[in-house]
Motif scaffolding. Sequence first.
Motif, PDB file in Angstrom:
ATOM      1  N   LEU A   1      96.451 -29.704 -57.367  1.00 49.51           N
ATOM      2  CA  LEU A   1      95.640 -29.123 -58.635  1.00 49.51           C
ATOM      3  C   LEU A   1      96.104 -28.757 -60.370  1.00 49.51           C
ATOM      4  CD1 LEU A   1      93.964 -25.965 -56.806  1.00 49.51           C
ATOM      5  CD2 LEU A   1      92.859 -27.529 -57.460  1.00 49.51           C
ATOM      6  N   PRO A   2      95.322 -27.656 -61.073  1.00 46.25           N
ATOM      7  CA  PRO A   2      96.498 -27.863 -62.131  1.00 46.25           C
ATOM      8  C   PRO A   2      97.744 -26.976 -62.099  1.00 46.25           C
ATOM      9  CG  PRO A   2      94.177 -28.095 -62.685  1.00 46.25           C
ATOM     10  CD  PRO A   2      94.293 -27.982 -61.118  1.00 46.25           C
ATOM     11  N   SER A   3      99.240 -27.186 -62.505  1.00 45.24           N
ATOM     12  CA  SER A   3      99.975 -26.012 -62.868  1.00 45.24           C
ATOM     13  C   SER A   3      99.533 -25.276 -63.309  1.00 45.24           C
ATOM     14  CB  SER A   3     101.242 -27.054 -63.186  1.00 45.24           C
ATOM     15  OG  SER A   3     101.802 -27.930 -62.934  1.00 45.24           O
ATOM     16  N   THR A   4      99.235 -24.611 -64.245  1.00 45.89           N
ATOM     17  CA  THR A   4      98.385 -23.842 -65.001  1.00 45.89           C
ATOM     18  C   THR A   4      97.722 -22.645 -63.574  1.00 45.89           C
ATOM     19  OG1 THR A   4      97.788 -25.159 -66.643  1.00 45.89           O
ATOM     20  CG2 THR A   4      96.944 -22.719 -66.554  1.00 45.89           C
ATOM     21  N   LEU A   5      97.497 -22.901 -62.993  1.00 45.20           N
ATOM     22  CA  LEU A   5      97.055 -22.176 -62.121  1.00 45.20           C
ATOM     23  C   LEU A   5      97.839 -21.090 -61.188  1.00 45.20           C
ATOM     24  CD1 LEU A   5      94.142 -23.721 -59.602  1.00 45.20           C
ATOM     25  CD2 LEU A   5      93.967 -21.751 -61.745  1.00 45.20           C
ATOM     26  N   THR A   6      99.191 -22.446 -60.701  1.00 46.52           N
ATOM     27  CA  THR A   6     100.063 -21.729 -60.424  1.00 46.52           C
ATOM     28  C   THR A   6     101.144 -21.134 -60.811  1.00 46.52           C
ATOM     29  OG1 THR A   6     100.568 -24.135 -58.859  1.00 46.52           O
ATOM     30  CG2 THR A   6     102.469 -22.724 -58.746  1.00 46.52           C
TER      31      THR A   6
ATOM     32  N   ILE B   1      99.335 -18.847 -70.603  1.00 50.66           N
ATOM     33  CA  ILE B   1      98.543 -19.877 -69.910  1.00 50.66           C
ATOM     34  C   ILE B   1      98.071 -20.987 -70.787  1.00 50.66           C
ATOM     35  CG2 ILE B   1      95.838 -20.383 -69.738  1.00 50.66           C
ATOM     36  CD1 ILE B   1      95.861 -18.380 -68.683  1.00 50.66           C
ATOM     37  N   TRP B   2      98.734 -20.887 -72.126  1.00 47.44           N
ATOM     38  CA  TRP B   2      98.459 -21.994 -73.259  1.00 47.44           C
ATOM     39  C   TRP B   2      99.923 -22.649 -72.682  1.00 47.44           C
ATOM     40  CZ3 TRP B   2     100.240 -21.719 -79.022  1.00 47.44           C
ATOM     41  CH2 TRP B   2      99.968 -22.631 -79.749  1.00 47.44           C
ATOM     42  N   THR B   3     100.491 -22.762 -72.733  1.00 51.98           N
ATOM     43  CA  THR B   3     102.006 -23.218 -72.731  1.00 51.98           C
ATOM     44  C   THR B   3     101.751 -23.479 -71.019  1.00 51.98           C
ATOM     45  OG1 THR B   3     103.048 -21.088 -73.852  1.00 51.98           O
ATOM     46  CG2 THR B   3     104.248 -23.274 -72.077  1.00 51.98           C
ATOM     47  N   ALA B   4     101.395 -23.102 -70.559  1.00 52.32           N
ATOM     48  CA  ALA B   4     101.470 -23.996 -68.696  1.00 52.32           C
ATOM     49  C   ALA B   4     100.411 -24.597 -69.336  1.00 52.32           C
ATOM     50  CB  ALA B   4     100.947 -23.449 -67.437  1.00 52.32           C
ATOM     51  N   LEU B   5      98.891 -24.765 -70.114  1.00 54.07           N
ATOM     52  CA  LEU B   5      98.000 -26.111 -70.008  1.00 54.07           C
ATOM     53  C   LEU B   5      98.667 -26.824 -70.277  1.00 54.07           C
ATOM     54  CD1 LEU B   5      94.935 -23.887 -71.312  1.00 54.07           C
ATOM     55  CD2 LEU B   5      95.459 -25.572 -69.608  1.00 54.07           C
ATOM     56  N   ASN B   6      99.486 -26.650 -72.020  1.00 52.40           N
ATOM     57  CA  ASN B   6     100.304 -28.083 -72.609  1.00 52.40           C
ATOM     58  C   ASN B   6     101.298 -28.235 -71.494  1.00 52.40           C
ATOM     59  OD1 ASN B   6      99.782 -27.917 -75.477  1.00 52.40           O
ATOM     60  ND2 ASN B   6     100.278 -26.186 -75.324  1.00 52.40           N
ATOM     61  N   GLY B   7     101.946 -28.170 -70.781  1.00 51.33           N
ATOM     62  CA  GLY B   7     102.425 -28.554 -69.714  1.00 51.33           C
ATOM     63  C   GLY B   7     101.817 -29.482 -69.165  1.00 51.33           C
ATOM     64  N   ASP B   8     100.739 -29.145 -68.153  1.00 58.48           N
ATOM     65  CA  ASP B   8      99.354 -30.406 -67.983  1.00 58.48           C
ATOM     66  C   ASP B   8      99.295 -31.142 -68.330  1.00 58.48           C
ATOM     67  OD1 ASP B   8      99.247 -28.674 -65.120  1.00 58.48           O
ATOM     68  OD2 ASP B   8      98.382 -27.499 -65.874  1.00 58.48           O
ATOM     69  N   ILE B   9      99.112 -31.043 -69.410  1.00 57.19           N
ATOM     70  CA  ILE B   9      98.310 -32.290 -70.653  1.00 57.19           C
ATOM     71  C   ILE B   9      99.649 -33.064 -70.799  1.00 57.19           C
ATOM     72  CG2 ILE B   9      98.035 -33.270 -72.567  1.00 57.19           C
ATOM     73  CD1 ILE B   9      95.978 -30.386 -73.141  1.00 57.19           C
ATOM     74  N   SER B  10     101.025 -32.778 -70.729  1.00 58.23           N
ATOM     75  CA  SER B  10     102.375 -33.258 -70.669  1.00 58.23           C
ATOM     76  C   SER B  10     102.624 -34.144 -69.960  1.00 58.23           C
ATOM     77  CB  SER B  10     103.633 -32.507 -71.296  1.00 58.23           C
ATOM     78  OG  SER B  10     103.683 -31.904 -70.431  1.00 58.23           O
ATOM     79  N   HIS B  11     101.769 -33.718 -68.390  1.00 61.89           N
ATOM     80  CA  HIS B  11     102.693 -34.522 -67.499  1.00 61.89           C
ATOM     81  C   HIS B  11     100.957 -35.673 -66.618  1.00 61.89           C
ATOM     82  CE1 HIS B  11     105.741 -31.094 -66.312  1.00 61.89           C
ATOM     83  NE2 HIS B  11     106.136 -32.311 -66.788  1.00 61.89           N
ATOM     84  N   ARG B  12     100.466 -34.855 -67.282  1.00 60.92           N
ATOM     85  CA  ARG B  12      98.863 -35.572 -66.712  1.00 60.92           C
ATOM     86  C   ARG B  12      98.074 -36.220 -67.815  1.00 60.92           C
ATOM     87  NH1 ARG B  12      97.103 -31.546 -61.197  1.00 60.92           N
ATOM     88  NH2 ARG B  12      99.039 -30.465 -61.274  1.00 60.92           N
ATOM     89  N   SER B  13      98.413 -36.606 -68.762  1.00 63.98           N
ATOM     90  CA  SER B  13      96.684 -37.388 -69.846  1.00 63.98           C
ATOM     91  C   SER B  13      97.583 -38.310 -69.745  1.00 63.98           C
ATOM     92  CB  SER B  13      97.260 -36.353 -70.957  1.00 63.98           C
ATOM     93  OG  SER B  13      96.886 -37.145 -71.964  1.00 63.98           O
ATOM     94  N   PRO B  14      96.415 -39.509 -69.434  1.00 64.43           N
ATOM     95  CA  PRO B  14      96.967 -41.096 -69.385  1.00 64.43           C
ATOM     96  C   PRO B  14      97.407 -41.467 -71.334  1.00 64.43           C
ATOM     97  CG  PRO B  14      94.717 -40.469 -69.611  1.00 64.43           C
ATOM     98  CD  PRO B  14      94.873 -38.762 -69.619  1.00 64.43           C
ATOM     99  N   ASP B  15      96.418 -40.463 -72.159  1.00 62.34           N
ATOM    100  CA  ASP B  15      97.363 -40.358 -73.766  1.00 62.34           C
ATOM    101  C   ASP B  15      98.528 -40.322 -73.960  1.00 62.34           C
ATOM    102  OD1 ASP B  15      96.965 -39.777 -76.996  1.00 62.34           O
ATOM    103  OD2 ASP B  15      95.241 -40.434 -76.816  1.00 62.34           O
ATOM    104  N   THR B  16      99.090 -41.039 -74.371  1.00 61.00           N
ATOM    105  CA  THR B  16     100.572 -41.335 -75.023  1.00 61.00           C
ATOM    106  C   THR B  16     100.575 -40.212 -76.157  1.00 61.00           C
ATOM    107  OG1 THR B  16     100.961 -43.534 -74.029  1.00 61.00           O
ATOM    108  CG2 THR B  16     102.857 -42.587 -75.740  1.00 61.00           C
ATOM    109  N   LYS B  17      99.569 -40.598 -76.569  1.00 53.96           N
ATOM    110  CA  LYS B  17     100.366 -39.092 -78.286  1.00 53.96           C
ATOM    111  C   LYS B  17      99.821 -37.763 -77.764  1.00 53.96           C
ATOM    112  CE  LYS B  17     101.342 -39.151 -82.512  1.00 53.96           C
ATOM    113  NZ  LYS B  17     102.384 -39.517 -82.812  1.00 53.96           N
TER     114      LYS B  17
END
Length: 591
Positions: free
Chosen positions: A105-110, A359-375
């Motif tokens: 599950l998303p790290s944001t939830l943790t 939560i905003w910071t944690a969501l950025n963390g999830d994006i940085s680890h999970r997004s398929p988009d390099t940019k």
Amino acid sequence: MPTYKAPVDDTLFLLNDVFHIDRYNNLPGFADASPDVVEAVLREAGKFTEEVLAPLNRVGDKEGCTRHPDGRVTTPTGFKDAYRQLRDGGWIGMSAPGEYGGQGLPSTLTVIVNEYLASANLAFSMYPGLVQGAVAALVQHGNDELKQKYLPHLISGEWAGTMNLTEPHCGTDLGLLRTKAVKQGNGSYKISGTKIFISGGEQDLTENIVHLVLARIEGAPEGTKGISLFVVPKLLDGAPNGVSCGSIEEKMGIHGNSTCVMNYDGATGWLVGEENRGLNAMFTMMNEARLGVGLQGLALSEVAYQNAVVYAKERLQGRALTGAKAPDKPADPIIVHPDVRRVLMTMRAFNEAARALVIWTALNGDISHRSPDTKQRESADDAMGLLTPVVKGVLTDMGFANTVLAQQVFGGHGYIAEHGMEQFVRDARIAMIYEGANGIQALDLVGRKLARNGGRAIMAFFNEAQGYVKDRAANEAMGPYVKPLEKSLAHLQQATMWFMNNAMAKPDNAGAGSYDYMHLFGLVALGYMWCRIAEAAQAKLAAKEGDAQQYNTKLVLGRFFMERMLPETATRLSRIETGAASTMELPAEAF
């Protein structure tokens, strides 16, 4: 005894209406986090923290941990059973990779659940928090053999984890580290040395403990360039591995967590990542920890606020300045007094914006680890790196200050252990120190994060916040929120430019102003969060959805922040622009 109620409804509002978590369903793990699943997870976490952990908070403070002559450590009454329930509930590995037994599950939830854990029982929450940090470091830097051997046990909660950096002679300056590693013929290393201040270094909650240890391989370069990271289990195939607890530190707070002196006497360990690149690997764990520590500042501010409100509504003292509000009673409850209101409003206005920032910071963390988009990953990683020292430094400073404010609401009763306020003050104090003291966080922000990649991260923040303000300039209802943010954002930009013009030639100017800059940035970030909260609340009111009083309350809290808290950015800017002259003028002997 203090009470605690997990702020589940406020969290759901942030996830669903402010940050629109459903927009991230293209990322791995987010599709499984449907609104129903998220609400069920958070309400169950709230129930566990309220009913199981909160009652143990004072128990842990009074009993502390006990070290026995053979080096064993026992945790306070009830901790072992509570940890079993935490483990059986799958809370530790909720966001860990599924291939090693996690739920993915998303790290944001943790992160959100960890706020509830820390509010209910900070000392207890540190045990699973360190496990999650160890998992993150091994996932990113461990080889396949280490991952297969350790991750399933850590994620299941059977084994615990620690991070071992500090030594008696070195804290922040890890280049002075002396713990040594001697390479063996089978690819392992023998680790010898002493580490101090090791949270959860020894305990009776798990059958094994996986220590992540910084050490210097024989012949490695001096300084930080010669440091490597090793995984060193307490037990190796069920037998002792040359790791022992020398003593438990006698601390100001967090008594329920066993903060140990750890002795390594030829303990067997294995290299994590590359030789002499240990800090790079450990910083994965430290960045996780720094976000978690910032969360602790919010968590204690929240629980202290909740109890201060209860007391303020019940405690009868004096009469309201505008006339008796409870004429049938000998005095009015103290919540009628403006100064008590000031304290409570300050705490709550911080809590709600700080929760959004986390939560905003944690969501950025999830994006940085999970997004398929390099940019997209790059942008999110920039934001995470920029915000981490702000979250850690500002939230722990303000969180501690708020526990003191809550204690003040209780008056003399706040100084007495019976009401629990003094424990919150003591427990909150460490968060300003460990995982990098807050002065170090400020130096990291100004000295490293601002200039990183040519200032790409800070410019992206400016562009986002400025774009938000510009797009809502004609929205009259948002005026009380975006106009003060625009003014304070200009202060932050002016301070940033001042450093560019005055810190290169005179680095002390950056050092002298870094702490004020961190707090200036924090206020602007919290102000930005309040704008987004207010806009979402206005939308809910316009749609006549949910509890109107809840959303109107948020609008008032947001106005209070803008009127009474955000103007501090002007003071911070003024201090920065004075430079370092008076700060550095006196010779050391004049002190």
